[in-house]
Scaffold this active site. Structure first.
Site: not given
Length: 507
Positions: A266, A340
């Site tokens: 990130k 996920r």
């Protein structure tokens, strides 16, 4: 801070000694009361010094005939729970900064304060007074020590008051763990928080480590954890308030205790906020804390796959293929789509409980923040009844969500030449495609996914966890008490033949 529910009609409340008396004034305030408080409110409204609009305040000191040092009149409009919350938040934000130690919040001007009104007032007081202090060396003591909720009828208000006290404990427990820095909330420490809950009535906890998780074949979860030196933990909580024959609701909370994005790292700006990537897990812990207080007659299972997502030498790489617990293979196109990957194995694990319903909670996608902002959580579900129940719980608890689509066409972008499914699609519809990925692993039970990326915490000067969606989850679960039913045989989950997980992890 302590709360007390007390029978205090307007006439009697004038003699109640306290540092501050907060009186909520509705737009349909009945005229004609001959007590000093009713006279003060009527005069202020007539003179235009006070409007009965949410958040409008008027303060008076040493008012003749009133024992309170300070009187605060606060408009609440139509006296809806939302307006009550707005008014109490505005007033308490001001009162907590002074020398106020004892506050009386009067709901008596609203005739019979319904449970929802009482709950909104108590939760708003708690929110206004909350201060995180765990990792501070010096903490200014909170002077506000006691809040008395004054009502006209105790029997009407009591259910809302008791529920509010439990909810406050749940919200504050969730906030505490979500606000902690990542080095003070590792997967191991998070498991310790769960074990702390096991001391409470009807709660049991089991914690699985790397060896147990590997034995289960959770290759997707293990793949996320292999880039960090912090060992993963798979936390299983059980609240057993009903007979064993009653099928449980399963809550799954994403527990990424810090998310760098992994190899798909990130940007540095605001990366500190990635400690909040375990807010789903924190909300499950908070919900269990509230359940322990209320002891409802139902069974609930909580599953928390906890890990860091770090760019270590053994970290998952774009292009890697891992094998999930279900046997489905997953191509990793972006290591920052790790939530996920841990949730899908938890969904497969949930099958063994033959659940009545499964709800996963996760700070899953920035796309959901773009779509819904910080007001509503995203709701996805394969079951209309479950979705409607969750949406209704969100409205009644002032913790709203919004149902999003799950059309099969959204799954087209998850196709890949190298595995059964890719872990990301394109940028368009990112919140939906993430939910469609999870949908593949939830085919054997009613399932819902709450994307709380926009609602779990606030940034800026008010940076910190919100405790959402603990209110929504608690309202939903309490609504399921009368719907509790014995377990029914579930269809066998459809899955590919399980192969040995591609990814390995340290023991």
């Amino acid at each position: 801070m302590d709360f007390e529910l007390k029978l205090l009609p307007l006439a009697r409340i004038c003699s109640e000694k306290c540092d501050a008396l907060l009186v909520l004034i509705p737009q349909d305030l009945s005229a004609g009361g001959d007590d000093p408080l009713s006279a003060l409110a009527a005069l202020a409204l007539k003179a235009g010094d006070l409007e009965a609009k949410p958040g409008k305040l008027l303060s008076a000191y040493r008012t003749p005939g009133i024992a309170a040092t300070r009187v605060v009149l606060a408009g609440v409009g139509d006296a809806s729970p939302r307006n009550v919350r707005t008014a109490v938040n505005a007033a308490m934000a001001n009162l907590k900064n002074g020398n106020t130690q004892r506050v009386v919040v009067s709901l008596a001007a609203m005739n019979n304060a319904q449970p929802e009104i009482v709950r909104a007032a108590v939760v708003a007081c708690s929110e206004a007074a909350y201060v995180y202090s765990t990792t501070k060396s010096k903490v200014s003591p909170v002077k506000l020590q006691r809040v008395v909720i004054g009502v006209n009828e105790l029997s009407v208000a009591r259910p809302g008051f008791d529920k509010a006290l439990a909810l406050v404990k749940g919200i504050e427990f969730a906030k505490e763990w979500a606000n902690r820095p990542a080095n003070h909330a590792t997967p191991t420490l998070l498991a310790g928080a769960a074990r702390e809950l096991a001391r409470l009535r009807n709660i049991k906890v089991e914690v699985l480590g790397p060896k147990e998780v590997a034995k289960l074949g959770m290759g997707s979860f293990m793949a996320v954890a292999q880039g960090t030196s912090e060992p993963l933990r798979f936390i299983v909580l059980r609240y057993e308030g009903a007979a064993k024959s009653v099928a449980p609701v399963v809550l799954i909370g994403k527990g990424i205790t810090f998310d760098t994005g992994g190899i798909s790292i990130k940007p540095a700006a605001e990366m500190d906020e990635m400690k909040f990537d375990m807010c789903g897990a924190a909300s499950v812990l908070g919900t269990f804390r509230a359940l322990a207080e209320l002891q409802p007659a139902l069974n609930v299972v909580g599953l928390i796959p906890a890990s860091e997502n770090m760019p270590g030498g053994r970290a998952l790489k774009p292009g890697d293929v891992v094998t999930s617990m279900s046997g489905q293979t997953i191509e990793i196109l972006n290591t920052d789509a790790e939530g996920r990957l841990v949730l899908c194995d938890a969904l497969t694990y949930a099958e063994r409980f033959k659940p009545r319903a499964v709800v996963d909670i996760a700070t899953l996608t920035g796309a959901c923040v773009i779509a819904l902002g910080g007001v509503r959580s995203g709701l996805f579900s394969n079951n209309d009844e479950l979705a409607q129940s969750l949406a209704a719980a969100g409205e009644s608890s002032l913790d709203p969500c919004w149902r999003m689509p799950l059309d099969d066409d959204y799954a087209e972008g998850l196709k890949t030449n190298f595995a059964d499914v890719a872990n990301v699609a394109g940028r368009a519809g990112g919140a939906v495609t993430a939910a469609k990925f999870l949908h593949r692993f939830a085919g054997s039970f009613p399932w819902a996914h709450l994307d709380i990326a926009g609602t779990a915490w606030k940034g800026g000067a008010a940076k910190g966890a919100t405790g959402r969606p603990v209110p929504l989850l608690l309202d939903y679960l309490l609504g399921q008490v009368t719907a509790a039913a014995p377990r029914k045989a579930q269809p066998k989950a459809r899955s590919a033949k399980r192969s040995k997980p591609v990814s390995r992890t340290r023991a």
